[in-house]
Design a protein around this motif. Structure first.
Motif, short mmCIF file in Angstrom:
data_model
loop_
_atom_site.label_atom_id
_atom_site.label_comp_id
_atom_site.label_asym_id
_atom_site.label_seq_id
_atom_site.Cartn_x
_atom_site.Cartn_y
_atom_site.Cartn_z
N ASP A 162 0.82 -1.21 0.00
CA ASP A 162 0.00 0.00 0.00
C ASP A 162 0.86 1.26 0.00
OD1 ASP A 162 -2.64 0.99 -0.10
OD2 ASP A 162 -2.60 1.45 2.03
N ILE A 163 1.90 1.26 0.81
CA ILE A 163 2.80 2.42 0.87
C ILE A 163 3.55 2.60 -0.44
CG2 ILE A 163 4.94 3.24 1.95
CD1 ILE A 163 3.73 2.13 4.62
N ALA A 164 3.86 1.48 -1.11
CA ALA A 164 4.56 1.55 -2.39
C ALA A 164 3.63 1.91 -3.54
CB ALA A 164 5.23 0.21 -2.68
N GLY A 165 2.31 1.98 -3.27
CA GLY A 165 1.35 2.32 -4.31
C GLY A 165 1.09 1.17 -5.26
N GLU A 166 1.34 -0.06 -4.83
CA GLU A 166 1.13 -1.23 -5.68
C GLU A 166 -0.24 -1.86 -5.41
OE1 GLU A 166 4.39 -3.97 -5.45
OE2 GLU A 166 5.88 -2.37 -5.35
N LYS A 167 -0.68 -2.71 -6.31
CA LYS A 167 -1.93 -3.42 -6.13
C LYS A 167 -1.81 -4.35 -4.92
CE LYS A 167 -3.08 -3.36 -11.05
NZ LYS A 167 -3.28 -4.18 -12.28
N LEU A 168 -2.89 -4.47 -4.17
CA LEU A 168 -2.83 -5.28 -2.95
C LEU A 168 -2.98 -6.77 -3.21
CD1 LEU A 168 -4.87 -3.09 -0.42
CD2 LEU A 168 -2.40 -3.10 -0.89
N TRP A 169 -3.67 -7.16 -4.29
CA TRP A 169 -3.79 -8.59 -4.56
C TRP A 169 -2.44 -9.11 -5.07
CZ3 TRP A 169 -2.92 -10.12 -9.59
CH2 TRP A 169 -3.07 -9.15 -10.59
N HIS A 170 -2.10 -10.33 -4.69
CA HIS A 170 -0.75 -10.84 -4.95
C HIS A 170 -0.71 -12.34 -4.72
CE1 HIS A 170 -1.06 -10.37 -0.62
NE2 HIS A 170 -0.10 -11.25 -0.49
N ASN A 171 0.40 -12.94 -5.06
CA ASN A 171 0.66 -14.35 -4.79
C ASN A 171 1.33 -14.44 -3.42
OD1 ASN A 171 1.57 -16.97 -4.56
ND2 ASN A 171 2.50 -17.05 -6.60
N PRO A 172 0.64 -15.01 -2.41
CA PRO A 172 1.24 -15.05 -1.06
C PRO A 172 2.59 -15.75 -1.01
CG PRO A 172 -1.09 -15.56 -0.96
CD PRO A 172 -0.73 -15.54 -2.42
N ALA A 173 2.85 -16.65 -1.96
CA ALA A 173 4.12 -17.37 -1.96
C ALA A 173 5.29 -16.48 -2.36
CB ALA A 173 4.05 -18.57 -2.91
N LYS A 174 4.99 -15.29 -2.88
CA LYS A 174 6.05 -14.41 -3.35
C LYS A 174 6.25 -13.19 -2.48
CE LYS A 174 5.72 -15.90 -8.16
NZ LYS A 174 5.55 -15.49 -9.58
N ARG A 175 5.73 -13.23 -1.24
CA ARG A 175 5.93 -12.10 -0.34
C ARG A 175 7.39 -12.02 0.10
NH1 ARG A 175 0.87 -13.80 3.49
NH2 ARG A 175 -0.82 -13.00 2.19
N ARG A 176 7.92 -10.81 0.18
CA ARG A 176 9.25 -10.60 0.74
C ARG A 176 9.06 -10.18 2.19
NH1 ARG A 176 11.59 -5.01 0.50
NH2 ARG A 176 10.06 -5.12 2.16
N CYS A 177 8.90 -11.19 3.04
CA CYS A 177 8.70 -10.92 4.46
C CYS A 177 9.09 -12.16 5.25
CB CYS A 177 7.24 -10.53 4.73
SG CYS A 177 6.96 -9.95 6.42
N ASP A 178 10.39 -12.36 5.40
CA ASP A 178 10.91 -13.57 6.03
C ASP A 178 10.71 -13.55 7.54
OD1 ASP A 178 12.15 -14.93 3.70
OD2 ASP A 178 13.35 -13.10 3.62
N LEU A 179 10.87 -14.71 8.14
CA LEU A 179 10.75 -14.84 9.59
C LEU A 179 11.72 -13.89 10.30
CD1 LEU A 179 10.52 -18.72 9.66
CD2 LEU A 179 8.67 -17.16 10.33
N SER A 180 11.21 -13.16 11.27
CA SER A 180 11.99 -12.20 12.08
C SER A 180 12.68 -11.13 11.23
CB SER A 180 13.01 -12.93 12.96
OG SER A 180 12.33 -13.66 13.98
N SER A 181 12.14 -10.87 10.04
CA SER A 181 12.68 -9.79 9.22
C SER A 181 12.24 -8.43 9.78
CB SER A 181 12.21 -9.94 7.77
OG SER A 181 10.79 -9.92 7.69
#
Length: 214
Positions: A162-181
């Motif tokens: 949302d902050i990046a101004g991108e579409k919110l729908w996405h492939n959950p498998a491609k999130r860049r949000c690793d454990l304890s990141s």
């Protein structure tokens, strides 16, 4: 030392031997490795040398546990923030990995009628709106010093998109949000800007399990 920043920290690995989608189900706590990951994030925040003024965490156990080493390292109380909780999801408690995954079974395909909303859980817009409201309120009520919020993969990724101004729908498998990141933001005027992404627990990822996120 630069201006104030807000850091969204994801929790560590969860003990999840059955590999279900745990969502908001109580009782899903950090594994031993997850505690190490949370400590790595805490060490990273302390080593940065930045003044951290406040620490928030989602009410779910894995987030509270992941905030504990940050609290100890920085000498801050944990403030519970309901708005950064994991989204609700129809598949909570069901296997979501491997050949037995529930989403692969035809009887459940009716839940996927609208992947853009998504139809199987809390709308993406709802998640982004509540997380950003929590960020705004924390920023406005903290005169100086950084803010740490320990949350979950989906809320953090929704804020990022949302902050990046991108579409919110996405492939959950491609999130860049690793454990304890650690995903870091700052406000420039009234605009949020993402300024960094760190993975202090990366050396611990080998053999870790991360299949329970919504």
């Amino acid at each position: 030392m630069t201006g104030k920043q807000l850091h969204l920290v994801r929790h560590g690995e969860v003990y999840n031997p059955d590999r279900v989608l745990y969502g908001r189900i109580p009782g899903f706590v950090l594994s031993d490795l997850g505690h190490e990951m949370a400590s790595a994030a805490a060490d990273e925040l302390k080593a940065s040398g930045r003044l951290v003024a406040r620490l928030f965490a989602s009410p779910l156990e894995r987030a509270q546990q992941s905030a504990a080493p940050v609290s100890a390292a920085l000498g801050l109380p944990i403030e519970t923030e309901d708005r950064i909780i994991e989204p609700s999801n129809w598949f909570e408690g069901k296997v979501n990995h491997g050949p037995g995954a529930e989403f692969k079974k035809p009887r459940n395909w009716h839940k996927f009628w609208n992947p853009f909303r998504p139809s199987w859980g809390e709308p993406y817009r709802s998640v982004a709106t509540r997380v950003r409201a929590a960020m705004d309120d924390a920023w406005q009520s903290t005169p100086e010093g950084d803010i740490v919020m320990v949350s979950h993969q989906s809320p953090i990724w929704m804020a990022h998109l949302d902050i990046a101004g991108e579409k919110l729908w996405h492939n959950p498998a491609k999130r860049r949000c690793d454990l304890s990141s650690i995903t870091s933001f700052e406000k420039r005027g009234d605009t949020w800007v993402e300024v960094g992404y760190r993975v202090p627990a990366a050396p611990l990822y080998g053999g870790s399990v991360d299949v329970g996120a919504v």
